[in-house]
Design a protein around this motif. Structure first.
Motif, PDB file in Angstrom:
ATOM      1  N   GLU A   1       0.687  -1.162  -0.102  1.00  0.00           N
ATOM      2  CA  GLU A   1       0.177  -0.028  -0.080  1.00  0.00           C
ATOM      3  C   GLU A   1       0.837   1.206   0.014  1.00  0.00           C
ATOM      4  O   GLU A   1       0.530   2.389  -0.347  1.00  0.00           O
ATOM      5  N   MET A   2       1.954   1.398   0.596  1.00  0.00           N
ATOM      6  CA  MET A   2       2.954   2.402   0.643  1.00  0.00           C
ATOM      7  C   MET A   2       3.731   2.686  -0.621  1.00  0.00           C
ATOM      8  O   MET A   2       3.902   3.916  -1.228  1.00  0.00           O
ATOM      9  N   VAL A   3       4.392   1.817  -0.970  1.00  0.00           N
ATOM     10  CA  VAL A   3       5.337   1.690  -2.188  1.00  0.00           C
ATOM     11  C   VAL A   3       4.525   1.580  -3.721  1.00  0.00           C
ATOM     12  O   VAL A   3       4.813   2.193  -4.732  1.00  0.00           O
ATOM     13  N   GLY A   4       3.648   0.671  -3.415  1.00  0.00           N
ATOM     14  CA  GLY A   4       2.989   0.188  -4.983  1.00  0.00           C
ATOM     15  C   GLY A   4       2.554   1.281  -5.639  1.00  0.00           C
ATOM     16  O   GLY A   4       2.754   1.675  -6.837  1.00  0.00           O
ATOM     17  N   PRO A   5       1.504   2.481  -5.050  1.00  0.00           N
ATOM     18  CA  PRO A   5       1.015   3.564  -5.995  1.00  0.00           C
ATOM     19  C   PRO A   5       2.002   4.233  -6.846  1.00  0.00           C
ATOM     20  O   PRO A   5       1.894   4.753  -7.704  1.00  0.00           O
TER      21      PRO A   5
ATOM     22  N   PHE B   1       7.120  -3.918 -19.431  1.00  0.00           N
ATOM     23  CA  PHE B   1       7.972  -4.945 -19.938  1.00  0.00           C
ATOM     24  C   PHE B   1       9.388  -4.190 -20.243  1.00  0.00           C
ATOM     25  O   PHE B   1      10.349  -4.495 -19.785  1.00  0.00           O
ATOM     26  N   GLU B   2       9.171  -2.892 -20.666  1.00  0.00           N
ATOM     27  CA  GLU B   2      10.652  -2.167 -20.560  1.00  0.00           C
ATOM     28  C   GLU B   2      11.055  -1.862 -19.214  1.00  0.00           C
ATOM     29  O   GLU B   2      12.241  -1.802 -19.276  1.00  0.00           O
ATOM     30  N   HIS B   3      10.345  -1.535 -18.330  1.00  0.00           N
ATOM     31  CA  HIS B   3      10.894  -1.485 -16.943  1.00  0.00           C
ATOM     32  C   HIS B   3      11.564  -2.647 -16.428  1.00  0.00           C
ATOM     33  O   HIS B   3      12.643  -2.591 -15.951  1.00  0.00           O
TER      34      HIS B   3
ATOM     35  N   LEU C   1       3.797   3.680 -14.142  1.00  0.00           N
ATOM     36  CA  LEU C   1       3.878   2.896 -15.033  1.00  0.00           C
ATOM     37  C   LEU C   1       2.544   2.045 -15.657  1.00  0.00           C
ATOM     38  O   LEU C   1       2.468   1.099 -16.444  1.00  0.00           O
ATOM     39  N   GLY C   2       1.709   2.215 -14.725  1.00  0.00           N
ATOM     40  CA  GLY C   2       0.292   1.692 -14.843  1.00  0.00           C
ATOM     41  C   GLY C   2       0.062   0.207 -14.059  1.00  0.00           C
ATOM     42  O   GLY C   2       1.183  -0.112 -13.598  1.00  0.00           O
ATOM     43  N   ALA C   3      -1.142  -0.139 -13.943  1.00  0.00           N
ATOM     44  CA  ALA C   3      -1.332  -1.127 -13.068  1.00  0.00           C
ATOM     45  C   ALA C   3      -1.089  -2.639 -13.782  1.00  0.00           C
ATOM     46  O   ALA C   3      -0.977  -3.584 -13.181  1.00  0.00           O
ATOM     47  N   ASP C   4      -0.956  -2.799 -15.066  1.00  0.00           N
ATOM     48  CA  ASP C   4      -0.807  -3.901 -15.937  1.00  0.00           C
ATOM     49  C   ASP C   4       0.415  -4.158 -16.182  1.00  0.00           C
ATOM     50  O   ASP C   4       1.170  -3.639 -17.048  1.00  0.00           O
ATOM     51  N   ILE C   5       1.031  -5.246 -15.425  1.00  0.00           N
ATOM     52  CA  ILE C   5       2.435  -5.429 -15.697  1.00  0.00           C
ATOM     53  C   ILE C   5       2.672  -6.195 -16.834  1.00  0.00           C
ATOM     54  O   ILE C   5       4.032  -6.578 -17.011  1.00  0.00           O
ATOM     55  N   ASN C   6       1.703  -6.514 -17.508  1.00  0.00           N
ATOM     56  CA  ASN C   6       2.010  -7.185 -18.917  1.00  0.00           C
ATOM     57  C   ASN C   6       2.141  -6.027 -20.070  1.00  0.00           C
ATOM     58  O   ASN C   6       1.911  -6.522 -21.086  1.00  0.00           O
ATOM     59  N   SER C   7       1.851  -4.909 -19.674  1.00  0.00           N
ATOM     60  CA  SER C   7       1.809  -3.845 -20.811  1.00  0.00           C
ATOM     61  C   SER C   7       3.116  -3.505 -21.354  1.00  0.00           C
ATOM     62  O   SER C   7       4.378  -3.896 -20.551  1.00  0.00           O
ATOM     63  N   PRO C   8       3.429  -3.065 -22.487  1.00  0.00           N
ATOM     64  CA  PRO C   8       4.850  -2.690 -22.761  1.00  0.00           C
ATOM     65  C   PRO C   8       5.819  -1.710 -21.932  1.00  0.00           C
ATOM     66  O   PRO C   8       6.820  -1.937 -21.760  1.00  0.00           O
TER      67      PRO C   8
END
Ligand code: HEM
Length: 92
Positions: A26-30, A46-48, A36-43
Motif C-alpha cells: 500500500e505504501m510503495v505500490g502506488p 516490459f520495458e521497466h 507505469l500503470g497497473a498492468d504488469i503485462n503492458s509494454p
C-alpha cells in the motif's frame, strides 16, 4: 546466494518476484502504478523489467547492458519520504 551463482536468469526471477511484492504494498505500490500503470503485462512494464534486469546484472555481475542514470526517473515520482525508502528496502 554465492556470487558465482548469480545469473541473468535468476536476476530475472528476483526482479519479477520483487515487483509482485511491491505492487501489493500500500505504501510503495502506488508510486509504480502511477508511473507505469497497473498492468504488469503492458509494454511499459516490459520495458521497466528489462531495464531493471540489466541494472541488477550490471550491479551484481558487472556485465554491461544498463547505460541509464537511475536518478532522473526518481526525481519526478512526487513526494518520497524516508519511510517510503525504508519500506522499499524491507520488501527488497
Ligand atoms: C522508495 C523507493 C523507490 C521507489 C518508489 C522507486 C520507484 C521507481 C519508479 C516508479 C521507477 C520507474 C520510473 C519511470 O520509468 O517512469 C523507477 C525506476 C528505477 N528504479 Fe526505482 N524506486 C525506488 C528505489 C530504488 C532503488 C533503491 C533503486 C536501486 C537500488 C532503484 C532503481 C531503479 C532503476 C535502475 C530504475 C530504472 C531507471 C532507468 O529508467 O534508467 N529504485 N523506480
Amino acid at each position: 546466494m554465492p556470487y558465482d551463482t548469480v545469473t541473468r536468469e535468476n536476476i530475472d526471477i528476483m526482479v519479477h518476484e520483487f515487483y509482485a511484492r511491491i505492487l501489493k504494498d500500500e505504501m510503495v505500490g502506488p508510486y509504480f502504478t502511477k508511473s507505469l500503470g497497473a498492468d504488469i503485462n503492458s509494454p511499459k512494464w516490459f520495458e521497466h523489467f528489462s531495464t531493471l534486469i540489466s541494472f541488477w546484472v550490471l550491479m551484481m555481475i558487472g556485465a554491461p547492458g544498463y547505460g541509464g542514470n537511475p536518478f532522473p526517473p526518481h526525481a519526478f515520482l512526487g513526494q518520497l519520504y524516508p519511510e517510503t525508502f525504508e519500506r522499499w528496502l524491507e520488501l527488497f
